[in-house]
Design an enzyme around this catalytic site. Structure first.
Site, PDB file in Angstrom:
ATOM      1  N   ASP A  24      33.156 -20.286 -30.541  1.00  0.00           N
ATOM      2  CA  ASP A  24      32.707 -21.653 -30.225  1.00  0.00           C
ATOM      3  C   ASP A  24      31.302 -21.829 -30.778  1.00  0.00           C
ATOM      4  OD1 ASP A  24      31.643 -23.989 -28.768  1.00  0.00           O
ATOM      5  OD2 ASP A  24      33.496 -23.847 -27.615  1.00  0.00           O
ATOM      6  N   LYS A  66      42.644 -35.838 -35.894  1.00  0.00           N
ATOM      7  CA  LYS A  66      43.602 -34.920 -35.248  1.00  0.00           C
ATOM      8  C   LYS A  66      44.962 -34.994 -35.958  1.00  0.00           C
ATOM      9  CE  LYS A  66      43.138 -32.696 -31.961  1.00  0.00           C
ATOM     10  NZ  LYS A  66      42.651 -31.288 -31.787  1.00  0.00           N
ATOM     11  N   THR A  96      46.958 -33.955 -29.632  1.00  0.00           N
ATOM     12  CA  THR A  96      46.850 -35.005 -28.619  1.00  0.00           C
ATOM     13  C   THR A  96      47.919 -36.076 -28.827  1.00  0.00           C
ATOM     14  OG1 THR A  96      45.455 -36.908 -28.028  1.00  0.00           O
ATOM     15  CG2 THR A  96      45.046 -35.947 -30.156  1.00  0.00           C
ATOM     16  N   ASP A  97      48.288 -36.753 -27.741  1.00  0.00           N
ATOM     17  CA  ASP A  97      49.249 -37.858 -27.873  1.00  0.00           C
ATOM     18  C   ASP A  97      48.638 -39.033 -28.639  1.00  0.00           C
ATOM     19  OD1 ASP A  97      47.464 -38.755 -25.899  1.00  0.00           O
ATOM     20  OD2 ASP A  97      49.013 -39.348 -24.469  1.00  0.00           O
ATOM     21  N   GLU A  98      47.294 -39.025 -28.809  1.00  0.00           N
ATOM     22  CA  GLU A  98      46.647 -40.169 -29.479  1.00  0.00           C
ATOM     23  C   GLU A  98      47.040 -40.273 -30.949  1.00  0.00           C
ATOM     24  OE1 GLU A  98      42.564 -40.896 -28.352  1.00  0.00           O
ATOM     25  OE2 GLU A  98      42.844 -39.810 -26.479  1.00  0.00           O
ATOM     26  N   TYR A 104      38.804 -40.447 -34.332  1.00  0.00           N
ATOM     27  CA  TYR A 104      39.186 -39.197 -33.649  1.00  0.00           C
ATOM     28  C   TYR A 104      40.660 -38.895 -33.853  1.00  0.00           C
ATOM     29  CZ  TYR A 104      40.964 -36.356 -29.776  1.00  0.00           C
ATOM     30  OH  TYR A 104      41.641 -35.419 -29.034  1.00  0.00           O
ATOM     31  N   GLY A 137      38.963 -51.374 -31.239  1.00  0.00           N
ATOM     32  CA  GLY A 137      40.258 -50.755 -31.570  1.00  0.00           C
ATOM     33  C   GLY A 137      40.909 -50.026 -30.408  1.00  0.00           C
ATOM     34  N   LEU A 167      29.231 -24.124 -29.871  1.00  0.00           N
ATOM     35  CA  LEU A 167      28.391 -24.683 -28.804  1.00  0.00           C
ATOM     36  C   LEU A 167      27.719 -25.985 -29.239  1.00  0.00           C
ATOM     37  CD1 LEU A 167      26.807 -21.466 -27.201  1.00  0.00           C
ATOM     38  CD2 LEU A 167      28.879 -22.688 -26.516  1.00  0.00           C
TER      39      LEU A 167
END
Ligand code: NAD
Ligand code: TYD
Length: 343
Positions: free
Chosen positions: A36, A157, A128-130, A153, A278, A38
């Site tokens: 990560d 993805k 993600t479902d987005e 975003y 949006g 950070l």
């Protein structure tokens, strides 16, 4: 699939730190390497006691750094990769999309290429479902729903998901994609709806509801998401996508009112602010395939999950103070100070 050592990326973020805990608790023989970089969203305080575990190896670094990823995969003889690392906040992607492409697209590509070169046995992408876009009043996303992302975003993805698919299709790499609905629970950074509203309500600050407050999300408690990811990693079929969701569709306003009721605060704190550009109206996910094929189902009801989440934030003020001590004040002022009041 049985593994000896897993590379978790983004394991100092909200879902990642819950997942690291989940693995250390449920898999007593497993080694976990946690990469990560950070960012503002990653915090070592979120890993607490995991940092003392001899089976958890935290490494600060970026998934975009091919050499570091290569060295880690070799050094620890990693046999599975689970990629949580991402820029994850829609509002930030609207004001600064470039880093979303850098991390979510280029970072995922770098990880895929290095995992393939190192003969990693399985690569799971936490999506993600987005990526499916927005729904009208009825229906739900299935794994066959075409990708139609609307925000920078979700576009980044979706780009990552396409690359994962391409590595499976072109090179025969063993990949899995999970697409989950909105998560909530301990250690979520207070820029997202639920922790932001809890924090503001406790401080008697306005609760900024976008638009008419009737946008709908499907909510899943974070430990249920962790269990689904592990089930998909262990029992999923190579190349497959699994939708994960809680069947808990709620308009934002209902959640905000619930939080106020739990905390004994007045509804007059609700402040309608200018809508997100949006703004996706509704998400709903059909997780029938995961339930049938992975034998997974959520264990925590929304009523239990929201009560224990609020309790957690009330009891962990020190964590909240720590994660908001950096750029948060400036972010908050920029986001909410500049928003036109809609009423
Ligand atoms: P988060 O923003 O809380 O955490 C992201 C973590 O990734 C942070 O610790 C950050 O430091 C790290 N990171 C960022 N860039 C990195 C880089 N270049 N290299 C290494 N680490 C880096 O996010 P989250 O809410 O825990 O989400 C985790 C994953 O789950 C993301 O991929 C997100 O798209 C996905 N997801 C989130 C939700 C949700 O409701 N939060 C729902 C579905 C899917
Ligand atoms: P968020 O937690 O940012 O998740 P996502 O955009 O990925 O679904 O937002 C959840 C919902 O809450 C979304 O419809 C936007 C809304 N929202 C507000 O109304 N006010 C806020 O301050 C935030 C952060 C979100």
């Amino acid at each position: 699939m049985d593994c000896r050592c897993i590379l978790v990326t983004g394991g100092a973020g909200f879902i990642g730190c819950n997942f690291v805990r989940f693995l250390l608790e449920t898999e007593p023989a497993l080694e976990v390497v946690n990469l990560d970089v950070l960012t503002y969203a990653g915090n070592l305080a979120s890993l607490g006691e995991c940092l003392n575990s001899p089976r958890h190896h935290f490494v600060r670094g970026s998934i975009t750094d091919a050499e570091q990823v290569r060295a880690l995969l070799q050094q620890h003889r990693v046999d599975g990769v689970i990629n949580f690392a991402a820029e994850s906040h829609v509002d930030r992607s609207i004001t600064g999309p470039l880093v979303f492409v850098e991390t979510n697209v280029k970072g995922t590509l770098t990880l895929l290429a290095e995992a393939r070169a190192a003969n990693v046995r399985r690569f799971l992408q936490v999506s993600t479902d987005e990526v499916y876009g927005s729904l009208g009043a009825t229906g739900s996303f299935t794994e066959q729903t075409p990708l139609s992302p609307n925000s920078p975003y979700s576009a980044s993805k979706a780009g990552a998901d396409h690359l994962v698919h391409a590595f499976h299709h072109t090179y025969g790499m063993d990949t899995i994609i999970t697409r989950c609905s909105n998560n909530y629970g301990p250690y979520q950074f207070p820029e997202k709806l639920i922790p932001l509203m809890i924090r503001n309500a406790r401080q008697d600050k306005p609760l900024p509801v976008y638009g008419d407050g009737m946008n709908v999300r499907d909510w899943l408690y974070v430990s249920d998401h962790c269990a689904a990811i592990w089930a998909a990693f262990r029992r999923g079929a190579a190349g497959e996508v699994y939708n994960i969701g809680g069947n808990n569709e709620k308009p934002n306003l209902e959640i905000v009112r619930l939080i106020l009721r739990h905390l004994g605060k007045p509804e007059s704190l609700i402040t309608y602010v200018k809508d997100r550009p949006g703004h996706d109206r509704r998400y709903a996910i059909d997780s029938g395939k995961a339930r049938r094929e992975l034998g997974w189902q959520p264990a925590v009801t929304f009523e239990q999950g929201i009560a224990s989440t609020i309790e957690w934030y009330v009891s962990n003020q020190a964590w909240l103070d720590q994660v908001t001590s950096g750029e948060y004040q400036a972010y908050y002022a920029k986001m909410y100070g500049n928003r036109d009041r809609a009423n």
